[in-house]
Motif scaffolding. Structure first.
Motif, PDB file in Angstrom:
ATOM      1  N   LEU A 109      -2.121  -2.917  -2.807  1.00  0.00           N
ATOM      2  CA  LEU A 109      -1.356  -2.181  -2.705  1.00  0.00           C
ATOM      3  C   LEU A 109      -0.711  -1.174  -1.734  1.00  0.00           C
ATOM      4  N   VAL A 110       0.371  -0.743  -2.036  1.00  0.00           N
ATOM      5  CA  VAL A 110       1.059  -0.519  -1.206  1.00  0.00           C
ATOM      6  C   VAL A 110       1.344   1.206  -1.595  1.00  0.00           C
ATOM      7  N   ASP A 111       0.585   2.826  -0.412  1.00  0.00           N
ATOM      8  CA  ASP A 111       0.942   3.411  -0.806  1.00  0.00           C
ATOM      9  C   ASP A 111       2.812   3.593  -0.742  1.00  0.00           C
ATOM     10  N   GLU A 112       3.547   3.999  -1.444  1.00  0.00           N
ATOM     11  CA  GLU A 112       4.583   5.074  -1.716  1.00  0.00           C
ATOM     12  C   GLU A 112       5.059   6.068  -0.724  1.00  0.00           C
TER      13      GLU A 112
END
Length: 114
Positions: A109-112
């Motif tokens: 998961l990549v934080d926006e």
């Protein structure tokens, strides 16, 4: 005019057992007998166990002793236990789902960022 009735047995869903062993267990005993038969041909002619030749002991006594051993081993366990046990030995192992992956280099998961 009377209605004809046919009896329906209620235990059609039960598995067939012989001496308390399922079909898969009997296949295991037959496979053990075949392996012991092959190994008995390599046994020495002068080797004895309990007063009988080793090759006769391996061919007949070992598979015969496997039946009571399997009955005692499976006592109190659910149906299909031996099949599930063998499958668990060959299945890929998933030890813990919470353990961090050592080969993972980038996060899933990549934080926006705004």
């Amino acid at each position: 005019m009377s209605l004809d009735l046919t009896p329906v047995h209620r235990n059609l869903h039960t598995k067939v057992t012989f001496l308390g062993l399922e079909f898969e267990d009997l296949i295991l005993v037959l496979a053990l007998a075949a392996i012991m038969n092959l190994l008995a041909h390599f046994a020495s002619g002068n080797a004895h166990v309990l007063g009988m030749p080793l090759n006769i002991f391996m061919e007949f006594v070992v598979p015969a002793l496997a039946v009571p051993f399997l009955i005692l081993f499976k006592y109190g366990r659910p149906r299909g236990y031996l099949t599930d046990l063998v499958r668990s030995f060959f299945a890929p192992k998933a030890w813990c789902a919470l353990e961090r992956d050592t080969e993972l280099t980038e996060p899933y998961l990549v934080d926006e960022e705004d």
